[in-house]
Design a protein around this motif. Structure first.
Motif, PDB file in Angstrom:
ATOM      1  N   THR A  36       0.854  -1.069  -0.132  1.00  0.00           N
ATOM      2  CA  THR A  36       0.051  -0.003  -0.028  1.00  0.00           C
ATOM      3  C   THR A  36       0.710   1.234   0.035  1.00  0.00           C
ATOM      4  O   THR A  36       1.648   1.419   1.007  1.00  0.00           O
ATOM      5  CB  THR A  36      -0.636  -0.008   1.305  1.00  0.00           C
ATOM      6  OG1 THR A  36      -1.880  -1.325   1.275  1.00  0.00           O
ATOM      7  CG2 THR A  36      -1.704   1.225   1.052  1.00  0.00           C
ATOM      8  N   SER A 219     -14.362  -2.914  -5.585  1.00  0.00           N
ATOM      9  CA  SER A 219     -14.243  -3.625  -4.094  1.00  0.00           C
ATOM     10  C   SER A 219     -12.746  -3.811  -3.792  1.00  0.00           C
ATOM     11  O   SER A 219     -12.287  -4.401  -2.653  1.00  0.00           O
ATOM     12  CB  SER A 219     -14.914  -4.988  -4.072  1.00  0.00           C
ATOM     13  OG  SER A 219     -14.692  -5.865  -5.101  1.00  0.00           O
ATOM     14  N   SER A 220     -11.804  -3.714  -4.817  1.00  0.00           N
ATOM     15  CA  SER A 220     -10.534  -4.096  -4.611  1.00  0.00           C
ATOM     16  C   SER A 220      -9.755  -3.265  -3.387  1.00  0.00           C
ATOM     17  O   SER A 220     -10.328  -2.177  -3.304  1.00  0.00           O
ATOM     18  CB  SER A 220      -9.519  -3.880  -5.711  1.00  0.00           C
ATOM     19  OG  SER A 220      -8.058  -3.855  -5.547  1.00  0.00           O
ATOM     20  N   ARG A 221      -8.878  -3.612  -2.638  1.00  0.00           N
ATOM     21  CA  ARG A 221      -8.055  -3.027  -1.656  1.00  0.00           C
ATOM     22  C   ARG A 221      -7.222  -1.869  -2.444  1.00  0.00           C
ATOM     23  O   ARG A 221      -6.968  -0.847  -1.855  1.00  0.00           O
ATOM     24  CB  ARG A 221      -7.367  -3.659  -0.960  1.00  0.00           C
ATOM     25  CG  ARG A 221      -6.748  -3.217   0.337  1.00  0.00           C
ATOM     26  CD  ARG A 221      -5.905  -4.026   1.354  1.00  0.00           C
ATOM     27  NE  ARG A 221      -5.098  -5.235   0.696  1.00  0.00           N
ATOM     28  CZ  ARG A 221      -3.990  -4.807   0.291  1.00  0.00           C
ATOM     29  NH1 ARG A 221      -3.439  -3.712   0.954  1.00  0.00           N
ATOM     30  NH2 ARG A 221      -3.010  -5.964  -0.227  1.00  0.00           N
ATOM     31  N   GLN A 222      -6.852  -2.032  -3.607  1.00  0.00           N
ATOM     32  CA  GLN A 222      -6.033  -0.868  -4.474  1.00  0.00           C
ATOM     33  C   GLN A 222      -7.043   0.081  -4.690  1.00  0.00           C
ATOM     34  O   GLN A 222      -8.119   0.130  -5.025  1.00  0.00           O
ATOM     35  CB  GLN A 222      -5.538  -1.658  -5.823  1.00  0.00           C
ATOM     36  CG  GLN A 222      -4.544  -2.747  -5.383  1.00  0.00           C
ATOM     37  CD  GLN A 222      -3.949  -3.141  -6.926  1.00  0.00           C
ATOM     38  OE1 GLN A 222      -2.795  -2.934  -7.177  1.00  0.00           O
ATOM     39  NE2 GLN A 222      -4.561  -4.205  -7.352  1.00  0.00           N
ATOM     40  N   ASP A 223      -6.488   1.331  -4.924  1.00  0.00           N
ATOM     41  CA  ASP A 223      -7.127   2.708  -4.855  1.00  0.00           C
ATOM     42  C   ASP A 223      -7.031   3.121  -6.344  1.00  0.00           C
ATOM     43  O   ASP A 223      -6.069   4.211  -6.726  1.00  0.00           O
ATOM     44  CB  ASP A 223      -6.636   3.928  -3.907  1.00  0.00           C
ATOM     45  CG  ASP A 223      -7.649   4.806  -3.849  1.00  0.00           C
ATOM     46  OD1 ASP A 223      -8.687   5.075  -4.485  1.00  0.00           O
ATOM     47  OD2 ASP A 223      -7.233   5.694  -2.961  1.00  0.00           O
ATOM     48  N   ARG A 342     -15.641   1.155   3.558  1.00  0.00           N
ATOM     49  CA  ARG A 342     -14.509   0.441   3.277  1.00  0.00           C
ATOM     50  C   ARG A 342     -13.500   1.947   3.521  1.00  0.00           C
ATOM     51  O   ARG A 342     -12.496   1.629   3.812  1.00  0.00           O
ATOM     52  CB  ARG A 342     -14.421   0.260   1.759  1.00  0.00           C
ATOM     53  CG  ARG A 342     -14.807  -0.910   1.301  1.00  0.00           C
ATOM     54  CD  ARG A 342     -14.290  -1.305  -0.157  1.00  0.00           C
ATOM     55  NE  ARG A 342     -14.338  -0.311  -1.200  1.00  0.00           N
ATOM     56  CZ  ARG A 342     -15.203  -0.262  -1.826  1.00  0.00           C
ATOM     57  NH1 ARG A 342     -16.608  -0.715  -1.886  1.00  0.00           N
ATOM     58  NH2 ARG A 342     -15.342   0.855  -2.943  1.00  0.00           N
TER      59      ARG A 342
END
Length: 344
Positions: A36, A219-223, A342
């Motif tokens: 991240t 819905s991915s953790r990646q922005d 989220r």
């Protein structure tokens, strides 16, 4: 709330979790944070090196490179692109390092305008007296082919690698395209700055809405929405701030829009809205202090009372924040509720 090792240690001392669980959880969180982007020295080195390499092929391109000729530039761009793709594959799939892989993939993408310029130059299609480095200084509809090609390559690379940093040059390219396309469509190839300010406002608004749509659909953790929000807000706010108006009502509307940006930023947990909204609000208050109420004795007192009132409102909000947020979120669409869950 920022989770750190001390909090996990305190939780283990209060028998909420065991010391072994605290250590395992901390190890998991530490490993996950490496993927991240953050303000860590390793990541600073990644982005510094990447921006130097990207800048060398874009913003800092020298006129000396024109000596290679069109075909020479095309060959250099393709050779760099092949090396960049190999590095991206190696870093992403071989070493599991998505951040440097995103930077090398972005390096490949920003080579696209240079390759197209080299091809056009080699075929003798380039405008007389214009050079590649002029892309970043002059607004010209002739750059459109380069920009369309960049968007096409960007879509392919995003489909292949799913790396958020690739969105950055795509956002910049879309902004460049808006500045080149609008004057062409309105047959205004002279520098009408009012038209460009309006273009910046509408383009920024559209890019921000696109970012929001991506935000609620992902819905991915990646922005993936970060760079679109950043460039969208900057272009919208800059165009709006630079518009000239002698109407106090228009200036007040500008102030209200900036307050709305602060509210949106707080709801979506997007700092870029808050930062620019605060700058805009401060700009308006400065206008009141130095122009409208420059001889007023009461204005500083009134402004102080308003500031204290806002602080008191913050205290009340903190006391009832959970209940207020719950009621507000129940009124929102499901996808937006999921997004806020989220983000918070």
């Amino acid at each position: 709330m920022k989770l750190n090792r001390d909090l996990l240690t305190q939780a283990s001392h209060q028998d909420i979790i065991t010391e072994e669980q605290a250590q395992a959880l901390w190890t998991f969180l530490k490993e996950a944070s490496q993927d991240t982007p953050g303000f860590r020295f390793t990541h600073i080195l990644y982005y510094l090196g990447g921006m130097l390499a990207i800048g060398a092929m874009t913003l800092f391109m020298t006129l000396g490179w024109e000596s290679f000729g069109g075909w020479g530039l095309l060959f250099i761009a393709l050779a760099y692109a092949v090396a960049g793709l190999w590095l991206t594959e190696y870093l992403l799939y071989g070493k599991r390092l998505p951040i440097p892989a995103g930077i090398t993939a972005t390096f490949v993408l920003v080579l696209t305008p240079l390759a197209i310029y080299g091809l056009q130059n080699g075929l003798g299609l380039w405008a007389e007296g214009r050079f590649y480095r002029d892309l970043h200084h002059w607004i010209d509809w002739r750059w459109l082919i380069m920009e369309l090609a960049t968007l096409a390559v960007g879509a392919i690379l995003l489909w292949r690698y799913r790396l958020p940093f690739l969105v950055m040059p795509i956002a910049v390219t879309l902004w460049y395209m808006s500045m080149d396309l609008v004057p062409f469509l309105f047959n205004d190839l002279d520098y009408n700055w009012e038209l460009r300010k309006l273009t910046s406002i509408w383009f920024g608004l559209l890019m921000t809405l696109l970012a929001f749509w991506i935000d609620i659909r992902t819905s991915s953790r990646q922005d993936f929405a970060f760079w679109l929000y950043l460039f969208g807000v900057i272009t919208f706010w800059s165009g709006m701030t630079l518009l000239s108006s002698d109407s106090e009502l228009n200036k007040f509307v500008y102030f209200c829009i900036n307050l709305g940006m602060i509210l949106i930023g707080a709801v979506l947990s997007r700092r870029v809205f808050v930062v620019f909204g605060a700058l805009g609000a401060a700009t308006y208050l400065g206008h009141l202090a130095y122009n409208v109420f420059q001889d007023s004795i009461l204005f500083p007192f009134i402004l102080t009372m308003i500031g204290l009132g806002i602080i008191w409102l913050g205290i009340l909000w903190q006391r009832h924040e959970e209940r207020i947020n719950h009621r507000i979120q129940n009124l929102l669409p499901k996808r937006l509720q999921m997004l806020l869950a989220r983000r918070h």
